[in-house]
Write an enzyme that holds these catalytic residues in place. Structure first.
Site, short mmCIF file in Angstrom:
data_model
loop_
_atom_site.label_atom_id
_atom_site.label_comp_id
_atom_site.label_asym_id
_atom_site.label_seq_id
_atom_site.Cartn_x
_atom_site.Cartn_y
_atom_site.Cartn_z
N LYS A 249 0.82 -1.21 0.00
CA LYS A 249 0.00 0.00 0.00
C LYS A 249 0.86 1.27 0.00
O LYS A 249 2.07 1.21 0.22
CB LYS A 249 -0.93 -0.01 1.23
CG LYS A 249 -1.94 -1.16 1.18
CD LYS A 249 -2.90 -0.97 0.02
CE LYS A 249 -4.02 -1.98 0.00
NZ LYS A 249 -3.72 -3.22 -0.73
C1 LIG Z 1 -9.50 -2.15 -1.58
C2 LIG Z 1 -8.92 -3.00 -0.50
N1 LIG Z 1 -9.70 -3.34 0.55
C3 LIG Z 1 -9.22 -4.10 1.56
C4 LIG Z 1 -7.93 -4.56 1.56
C5 LIG Z 1 -7.48 -5.43 2.68
O1 LIG Z 1 -6.38 -4.93 3.37
P1 LIG Z 1 -5.36 -5.93 4.10
O2 LIG Z 1 -4.52 -6.57 3.05
O3 LIG Z 1 -4.58 -5.01 4.99
O4 LIG Z 1 -6.16 -6.90 4.87
C6 LIG Z 1 -7.09 -4.23 0.49
C7 LIG Z 1 -5.69 -4.64 0.42
O5 LIG Z 1 -5.22 -5.70 0.35
C8 LIG Z 1 -7.61 -3.45 -0.57
O6 LIG Z 1 -6.84 -3.13 -1.62
#
Ligand SMILES: Cc1ncc(COP(=O)(O)O)c(C=O)c1O
Length: 441
Positions: A249
């Site tokens: 990210k």
């Molecule tokens: C749009 C979106 N929502 C939710 C997530 C979930 O985040 P995480 O990987 O920190 O669980 C991500 C990333 O992976 C994402 O890009």
């Protein structure tokens, strides 16, 4: 030219800031908002940009020795400088023995809250957990309907499913690839409780309109801002905003982490409780909520997050620079009808760079680029309502989302990350021109 007297370090300032630098206007480093996230942006502005050259300072990386141009090289997502900073803080945390709970968590939460202009931040063990926690805390119960797009990462729909609620997919706006407000309205029923817009690829959904609809129908909004930290005004309309700090990210830790930001005290309290076994804040092992998860961020990751946050404003500025360069240098292909480029808006932090292939096959373009050593990718290859799962075949077979489906067939993502050498980007641009002109007519 717009002259900025105050620089927030967020997306809306990048174009005027770049114009000022290019016009030789002296940008005063002390006009940048004081925040950890702007620390390295200030260091950049303190240099003699006119003499050294903007690109030399921003993209001082060695050219890739290999011929290949990777889409997202994991070893380039963190810089040597960041590693040095992190090693210092790791020593401190490791010798303190405070790996899970610890003092860096409230400090990190405060830094994120200040950056977003929010009263409360609850840092969690992932963006996915943050989505589940915020939905539960906002009052979404099993059987309730949540309206969301079908072109997000699976975490968005999975969070809804995991808490027993029902995902209801609405179509996107084909310009932004985010939820279309008018499409949301078509799907509101007496079971709808919440809207879950996703700020996809770093571009914000039309939150003003979505918020008006939510108000009119008495619905909650949880914003999935996992790809959009640093976008100006992020989270201004929702009841809660969810972030992810996974290493891919715009602000990543060295593992998994996320956060929920809100101005609503009751929602914040509930999120605190659900994120840690239902325990009442400030009381050890005393429950107030019926249940909760083990989903707080680790002290270790919070410490790393604080170190990496210093780079956020500058890294997002670099993303913007690369995106603008792509848009300018691929413009003729858009003019000739070969592709649709994204628009350079001031609420975008360029987590990913999507092009839409209008003439010829997207997969053919990707394959030909790969033959030239240029990796591209598709985010996301399977839409939420088209997975080969039992649930989808039972419940979503009839779902049709024309704009989402069309975009999914045509979208291709080009490499873009802050540590990308400009020579690599030039090769991608040349490669796209070459393939399109030579084979796709
Ligand atoms: C749009 C979106 N929502 C939710 C997530 C979930 O985040 P995480 O990987 O920190 O669980 C991500 C990333 O992976 C994402 O890009």
């Amino acid at each position: 030219m717009q002259i900025l007297t105050k620089i927030s370090g967020k997306s809306k300032d990048y174009l005027p800031l770049l114009d000022m630098i290019n016009q030789g206007v002296q940008v005063k480093a002390d006009s940048v908002e004081k925040h950890l996230a702007n620390e390295k942006l200030v260091t950049f502005l303190e240099q003699d940009i006119e003499r050294t050259g903007l690109e030399k300072i921003l993209f001082h990386y060695k050219q890739n020795k290999e011929k290949k141009i990777p889409f997202l090289p994991v070893d380039k997502l963190i810089s040597e400088d960041e590693i040095d900073d992190i090693m210092q803080v790791l020593k401190e945390v490791l010798s303190s023995g405070r790996f899970t709970s610890g003092p860096y968590i409230p400090t990190f939460e405060k830094a994120i809250a200040e950056y977003l202009g929010k009263k409360y931040v609850i840092a969690t063990s992932s963006g996915t957990d943050a989505l589940m926690i915020s939905l539960i805390s906002a009052g979404v119960h099993p059987g309730d309907e949540v309206i969301l797009p079908a072109n997000s990462f699976a975490a968005t729909e999975n969070a809804v499913l995991a808490i027993g609620a029902v995902p209801v997919y609405a179509d996107i706006d084909p310009e932004t690839y985010c939820l279309s407000p008018s499409e949301i309205e078509k799907h509101i029923t007496d079971k709808t409780v919440c809207i879950l817009p996703v700020h996809l690829y770093g571009k914000q959904a039309d939150m003003k309109e979505i918020s008006a609809i939510a108000k009119q129908h008495g619905l909650k909004i949880i914003e999935d801002g996992c790809q959009a930290i640093g976008s100006s005004g992020l989270g201004a309309y929702g009841d809660g905003l969810v972030l992810s700090f996974n290493p891919y990210k715009n602000l990543g830790v060295c593992g998994k982490a996320g956060a929920i930001a809100t101005n609503d005290e009751a929602l914040a309290e509930k999120c605190m409780e659900i994120s840690y076994h239902g325990f009442e804040a400030g009381k050890k092992n005393v429950k107030r909520s019926d249940y909760g998860f083990n989903s707080k961020i680790d002290n270790l990751q919070a410490a790393i997050g604080l170190e990496r946050m210093k780079y956020l404003g500058l890294q997002n500025f670099k993303r913007f620079y690369l995106a603008k360069r792509y848009i300018e240098q691929l413009q003729t292909l858009e003019d000739e009808g070969y592709m649709k480029l994204p628009t350079l808006t001031d609420d975008h932090v360029w987590h990913l760079f999507p092009i839409r292939v209008l003439k010829g096959e997207r997969d053919e373009l990707a394959a030909k680029l790969l033959e030239m050593g240029i990796e591209t990718d598709v985010y996301y290859p399977v839409l939420s309502h088209q997975h080969q799962t039992n649930l989808v075949s039972q419940k979503y077979r009839q779902t049709t989302l024309p704009h989402t489906e069309k975009a999914a067939q045509q979208l291709l993502h080009l490499p873009l990350y802050p540590g990308m050498p400009l020579q690599d980007q030039e090769k991608v641009i040349e490669g796209v021109h070459h393939v399109i002109k030579s084979s796709i007519q």
